[in-house]
Design an enzyme around this catalytic site. Structure first.
Site, PDB file in Angstrom:
ATOM      1  N   HIS A 266       7.328 -10.061 -73.475  1.00  0.00           N
ATOM      2  CA  HIS A 266       6.421  -8.912 -73.346  1.00  0.00           C
ATOM      3  C   HIS A 266       6.269  -8.176 -74.683  1.00  0.00           C
ATOM      4  O   HIS A 266       5.147  -7.976 -75.170  1.00  0.00           O
ATOM      5  CB  HIS A 266       7.005  -7.975 -72.280  1.00  0.00           C
ATOM      6  CG  HIS A 266       6.179  -6.765 -72.001  1.00  0.00           C
ATOM      7  ND1 HIS A 266       5.311  -6.671 -70.937  1.00  0.00           N
ATOM      8  CD2 HIS A 266       6.070  -5.579 -72.643  1.00  0.00           C
ATOM      9  CE1 HIS A 266       4.704  -5.499 -70.943  1.00  0.00           C
ATOM     10  NE2 HIS A 266       5.159  -4.806 -71.967  1.00  0.00           N
ATOM     11  N   GLU A 267       7.385  -7.815 -75.277  1.00  0.00           N
ATOM     12  CA  GLU A 267       7.313  -7.055 -76.531  1.00  0.00           C
ATOM     13  C   GLU A 267       6.755  -7.915 -77.661  1.00  0.00           C
ATOM     14  O   GLU A 267       6.075  -7.417 -78.553  1.00  0.00           O
ATOM     15  CB  GLU A 267       8.684  -6.484 -76.901  1.00  0.00           C
ATOM     16  CG  GLU A 267       9.293  -5.537 -75.858  1.00  0.00           C
ATOM     17  CD  GLU A 267       8.391  -4.378 -75.454  1.00  0.00           C
ATOM     18  OE1 GLU A 267       7.535  -3.963 -76.262  1.00  0.00           O
ATOM     19  OE2 GLU A 267       8.517  -3.899 -74.306  1.00  0.00           O
ATOM     20  N   HIS A 270       3.033  -7.560 -77.629  1.00  0.00           N
ATOM     21  CA  HIS A 270       2.626  -6.349 -78.361  1.00  0.00           C
ATOM     22  C   HIS A 270       2.694  -6.584 -79.876  1.00  0.00           C
ATOM     23  O   HIS A 270       1.807  -6.197 -80.622  1.00  0.00           O
ATOM     24  CB  HIS A 270       3.572  -5.186 -78.028  1.00  0.00           C
ATOM     25  CG  HIS A 270       3.338  -4.555 -76.681  1.00  0.00           C
ATOM     26  ND1 HIS A 270       2.134  -4.019 -76.308  1.00  0.00           N
ATOM     27  CD2 HIS A 270       4.173  -4.334 -75.633  1.00  0.00           C
ATOM     28  CE1 HIS A 270       2.240  -3.507 -75.080  1.00  0.00           C
ATOM     29  NE2 HIS A 270       3.465  -3.689 -74.642  1.00  0.00           N
TER      30      HIS A 270
END
Lengths: 503, 503
Positions: A266-267, A270
């Protein structure tokens, strides 16, 4: 003053403002990773000062005058030009910033740092009472902030607009209602089926091996460690400390795989967005992802549409088994794939499955709206949380750790304007992925072969490199040829979970 | 404006300046510990901006006016009062700061960050050519800086004075000549004896066990981890990021004990000094150690007068052996004690024994003086280094890694004003320790019992708590009852090494 001189002057000012914000980001990263407990008080003061200095410079009337003098020339370069976008976005930021007094920015930043520090201790201690008075102040400050932007239909609109240009409470509610209409029948159909077995995700998953495996996956995705790094924290986040320095943070549980692995993917989503912004935009307000929603579309795309897909695991499951022979020996790919996509009511948003996840978001959106409107007192928040999750998902937390203390947002910023972007991101992630698949017909085969370059290049070309040049609706239209729609998202969920649960 | 209002105004301004410098320290710490390579360029810009902003605020004429309006009242509170010291020291800083243009501060800071980054790569690559042009600029900038302070007998005096109030090239030379006169015969006498065997310090010393052992020692010293932490870096340092956040860094070698252990004790000495400054001085220029020399006296006191003493190891040698059973099994305390105090010509200052150490300092002092005076070109530095260490110590580095590229100082700051403080610190460390022993007659027995509280309390009472309230000569006079003298230092060396080498 020539246009060239004015532009150079503007860029120099914006560079300094950006440097102040990046310095602030370094201090924030340290606060959330390595800072010893004794450092909290001074750190709050340092952060507040940097925040105020950045704000003071952004509200200098000279910025407005420079924008005025550049605008006609910049606009003549065409809407898509870097300089036209620079003037457009900087003017929006400038006009927003000038509405808020620097003293307020300072006060809010200082309050936020204190609250974050108290929350860090209060959550593990299940001590809502410790943060209650601080959160009450946060609600007041959030209302005060919204009050600086009059002219909206709803005070909360101002806060949404800060995160998602042009979004309103009304628009979010309409979207959420429509989405709920598609999700609830899907959840009910799934609940009528036999529950998936995800016991293989609990067991002996040593932290070091989790870290190494996650790193190997996101290196393959294309996250560049020479321009980033990964550390541990209580609440994972991504932060951009400068061109060439985009970091992610993760948390691990020694007894479970999901938390560390999927928060890493997920990160990294980003981070790849930020690493992909065109370097030519450095030092300007354009040098980052355009909105929280579009940002979240990328974290969720890499976490879910890629990272929880069957093609992905066709390639990565063997290395995963090799990394955790104790826990995964004898567990087949199909069992594992069903486990990581198990749909079941749960308490923690960041660990929720793709289908129920959005109900968590809607809960928070409604509760924070009620706090801002004054129909819900902060003191009543824990109980309201329990009642709502019970009614929405049929489960309720036994304490506030997994209830009102769960998310960092209200304790690390304002109340209002953050949560809707998670669901907007989910919706966009499917729409972007569908467009990428149209452009890359063999996308699934590539992912199944552990090849992510073409997907990342498509995303970079259509989304990442533009930074903030375009708004979320503009990016969606340009990248997919259509306006925002929940149809691709519901189609994705129905197809994937229809197959998984044989609906 | 009343005196109270003026004082409050002054303190608020000083607090913001201090917060800017501490923010800068956070960015510097990160740069030296965790920052990915890609972050270097932006970090340099961020550091330069913060440095300039701090300097701009310190040179605001309002500071001068506030000092003028407070001074008569403050001085009436007595020389020893916090407020009199505040006015005294702030005025000195203000007058120094106003001489240097902010643009220069910015330029120097940016240049320093770039140079540091290049040096980090150049040292392991033995690539002096990579840093040569940068170091040439540093010499020019250092001269330019000295030029802002006219009225000194020697341009280099200005740079020494910044680190050690009132010290001059002439005074340092006199002291160094006197000290050399005491050291050279001692070194010659030792070299006539059989060489000590320090082979027990090389072997299997796993990093994790080194870290744990070092931590247990400095916790016992009194370094407070709730207000600090320890990380790894290329060149160990201590940094104060705020009240309650004083960090140290260390480097380890898996095949040797000395580097990691003694640098840990050394940096902990610096850190305990900073942790011991009276909190009432927070946010003012008084809230740190008074000069580099006094600082170094504390790092060297804990590293050497405590950490290389026989009483210390009577207590700690058993735990050390238990931590490194492979390397130290069968090695007796006496052998170990001789090993860690082996006197021998060597190439690396930070690893040099106590006796030859000061010759390393004198070498650097003379070379940087020559570079500043223009009698030594930067291009000739590596050769000059080799020639000098050959003539002083009879050894020479085979490459520049352990020669002209060895120390961070010239690559992480200006050329001039740093090195003399190491020897001043050595001299003071013995003078302070002798005074502490007079006050604590059973000091050796306490150290032999692993008890450091009384020593640390004595140091806190006489040195640490005062921060910058007093100058180095004032602190020496107050703590020891005498002016600075090399006699205690030579007595310490002659006694200790006389016994070790049976002279």
């Amino acid at each position: 003053m020539t246009v060239e001189t004015a532009l150079a002057d503007l860029k120099q000012r914006l560079q300094a403002i950006d440097d102040l914000h990046r310095a602030e980001a370094v201090l924030g990263w340290d606060q959330a990773t390595y800072m010893p407990p004794g450092g909290a008080e001074a750190r709050g003061r340092q952060l507040a000062l940097l925040s105020r200095l950045g704000h003071e410079r952004m509200t200098d009337p000279a910025i407005g005058r420079l924008l005025d003098s550049i605008a006609p020339w910049a606009e003549a370069q065409g809407f898509d030009s870097d300089v036209a976008a620079l003037v457009r976005v900087t003017r929006r930021d400038y006009e927003r910033a000038t509405r808020v007094p620097s003293a307020f920015v300072h006060r809010l930043s200082e309050h936020t740092a204190t609250t974050y520090h108290v929350w860090e201790g209060a959550r593990p201690a299940n001590d809502f009472a410790a943060v209650r008075p601080l959160l009450e102040t946060t609600v007041l400050l959030s209302r005060e902030l919204a009050g600086f932007y009059p002219g909206y239909a709803h005070p909360y609109d101002a806060l949404i607009d800060l995160a998602e240009d042009g979004m309103t409470v009304q628009a979010v509610r309409t979207l959420f209602t429509e989405l709920r209409g598609g999700l609830v029948p899907l959840i009910e159909a799934i609940r009528a089926r036999e529950e998936a077995d995800d016991s293989c995700l609990t067991g002996d998953f040593p932290e070091g091996a989790q870290q190494a495996f996650g790193e190997s996956v996101i290196r393959a995705f294309g996250y560049d460690y020479t321009r980033g790094r990964q550390d541990k924290t209580a609440h994972p986040f991504m932060t951009k400390l400068g061109r060439g320095d985009v970091r992610i943070t993760t948390r691990y549980r020694d007894d479970g795989l999901s938390d560390g692995l999927f928060s890493t993917l997920h990160e990294a989503g980003h981070a790849m967005y930020e690493q992909g912004v065109d370097d030519a935009l450095e030092g300007t307000p354009l040098f980052r992802g355009t909105t929280s929603g579009v940002h979240e579309s990328q974290s969720r795309l890499w976490e879910n549409l890629v990272g929880r897909s069957l093609p992905f695991w066709r390639h990565w499951y063997a290395p995963l088994q090799a990394a955790f022979p104790g826990a995964l020996a004898g567990v087949g790919l199909d069992t594992f794939y069903r486990a990581i996509n198990k749909v079941a009511p749960s308490l923690v948003r960041t660990e929720a499955d793709e289908v129920t996840y959005n109900l968590h978001v809607m809960l928070r959106f409604d509760l924070e709206l009620a706090m801002l409107e004054g129909t819900l007192a902060v003191a009543d928040l824990p109980e309201a949380w329990r009642a709502r999750i019970q009614s929405d998902l049929g489960v309720a937390p036994s304490d506030d750790r997994d209830g009102a203390l769960q998310d960092v947002h209200w304790y690390g910023g304002i109340v209002g304007g953050a949560f809707q972007s998670y669901t907007l991101g989910n919706i966009m992630s499917a729409q972007f992925f569908a467009a990428a698949r149209r452009a890359l017909p063999d996308l699934d085969a590539q992912i199944g072969a552990g090849t992510f370059g073409p997907l990342r290049h498509w995303l970079t070309e259509h989304i990442y490199r533009h930074g903030r040049k375009f708004t979320a609706p503009e990016i969606v239209q340009r990248a997919t040829g259509e306006p925002l729609s929940i149809a691709p998202y519901l189609a994705y969920l129905n197809t994937k979970y229809g197959a998984l649960y044989r609906l």
